[in-house]
Enzyme design. Structure first.
Site, PDB file in Angstrom:
ATOM      1  N   HIS A 209      -1.474   3.615  -2.726  1.00  0.00           N
ATOM      2  CA  HIS A 209      -1.864   3.917  -1.354  1.00  0.00           C
ATOM      3  C   HIS A 209      -0.746   4.570  -0.541  1.00  0.00           C
ATOM      4  CE1 HIS A 209       0.304   0.154  -0.630  1.00  0.00           C
ATOM      5  NE2 HIS A 209       0.397   0.524   0.640  1.00  0.00           N
ATOM      6  N   ARG A 210       0.469   4.624  -1.088  1.00  0.00           N
ATOM      7  CA  ARG A 210       1.578   5.203  -0.342  1.00  0.00           C
ATOM      8  C   ARG A 210       1.360   6.697  -0.118  1.00  0.00           C
ATOM      9  NH1 ARG A 210       4.575   1.077   1.864  1.00  0.00           N
ATOM     10  NH2 ARG A 210       4.681  -0.600   0.331  1.00  0.00           N
TER      11      ARG A 210
END
Length: 364
Positions: A209-210
């Site tokens: 998700h970064r």
């Protein structure tokens, strides 16, 4: 004494549950201590927030600011406006913020401007990467904090380097591990287990998700393709964050061993992690859980704010470096992954130590 506890995103809920339990226990022992819980609404997907209240037996929030989505600035501003109004109507003696999400920073700013003490749980962790929004949140929050509750000696040293005095630092351990140890026997096999015919230690779990991994389509596609190819002999289960789901659409990532699923609740997700052969992630918190559960973890980041998971635990940093990823998989698949151990004070009693310290500070 009245404490206001802030929660806003998935990692927060795991951290506040044991704090609330410890406050309730302290009150039952005759101490003058109460709490109110404010949910900012930063995470509003039911599987990212709602189910956590049910699964972890967290009391329903006293207020929900219902901020929802938006840019970093939009969310920060909305949280500050909402929390300022709430604090005016429901004053308190101490605001407790946890972790490093936008809600943590925004509510710390509001509290200090209102003249209210701030306690930061998970204070002092640093990655050194200013491209991470969370790193900015940590630095700003700790610049305003009155009482610092830390998870490691690394965090203690980070705080001392910027001039925080020893009497303000409390090395109490990791509240997220409190929650894990309390609920480990309650973990539940998710429906996907039977649907995909999974077997213990014969599949991998992936989370991404970064922004550095998911914001650019070519980068994301290349990273997933390499991981899936290297792990071709294993089903790879990928619970997809809503933010990532939008980016995956149209990339045509169709692999027989890659399985996209909806976000999971706490008990389902950690069942998958505990029984996985390995975890591939860019999350910080998951590296703590894999360390305690002794599951090999490959972290797709160049830096970590939790170095103890690498130096003591089961975690290895590879970033998006193709060669480092290959090397990590070679070690993993050869059966030679390092044997980790559990960091000091990650023993399930961090929240008790935190509330005991607060009681001492305020002479309760």
């Amino acid at each position: 004494m009245r404490i206001t506890i802030i929660a806003g995103a998935r990692p927060n809920f795991m951290k506040i549950a044991p704090i609330i339990d410890a406050i309730i226990n302290k009150k039952q022992q005759g101490h003058d201590i109460t709490y109110q819980l404010v949910h900012t609404g930063q995470h509003y997907d039911k599987n990212l927030s709602g189910t956590f209240f049910e699964e972890l037996n967290i009391p329903f929030p006293d207020a929900n600011l219902e901020v929802k989505s938006g840019t970093q600035s939009e969310q920060t501003a909305a949280i500050m406006i909402g929390f300022e109004k709430y604090l005016e109507e429901s004053p308190c003696d101490l605001v407790v913020v946890v972790g490093d999400v936008t809600s943590t920073m925004a509510c710390a700013i509001v509290a200090k401007k209102a003249g209210v003490d701030v306690a930061h749980i998970e204070a002092g962790i640093r990655s050194g990467d200013m491209n991470m929004p969370e790193e900015i949140n940590r630095i700003v929050t700790d610049s305003l904090t009155d009482y610092f509750f830390t998870t490691s000696t690394y965090a203690n040293e980070n705080l001392k380097k910027v001039g925080v005095s020893d009497d303000k630092i409390f090395f109490t351990g990791n509240v997220m591990i409190d929650t894990l140890l309390k609920n480990e026997s309650r973990l539940v096999k998710p429906p996907v287990w039977n649907a995909l015919k999974l077997e213990a230690k014969k599949y991998m779990v992936m989370t991404l998700h970064r922004p550095s991994n998911v914001d650019e389509e070519h980068q994301l596609k290349g990273l997933i393709t390499q991981l899936v190819d290297l792990g071709k002999d294993f089903p790879i289960v990928f619970p997809v964050h809503p933010r990532t789901k939008k980016l995956l659409e149209g990339l045509n990532l169709n692999f027989d061993n890659l399985h996209f699923i909806e976000p999971l609740g706490y008990l389902h997700f950690n069942y998958l992690v505990k029984n996985a052969f390995a975890v591939l992630t860019d999350s910080g918190g998951i590296t703590e859980e894999t360390t305690v559960m002794n599951v090999p973890c490959i972290t797709l980041r160049d830096s970590t704010e939790r170095p103890e998971t690498c130096e003591i635990g089961t975690n290895v940093l590879v970033g998006s470096d193709s060669d480092k990823i290959k090397e990590a998989f070679s070690v993993l698949l050869s059966g030679n992954w390092k044997k980790g151990s559990i960091p000091k004070l990650w023993d399930g009693h961090a929240a008790e130590r935190i509330v005991d310290a607060i009681a001492d500070i305020y002479n309760l």
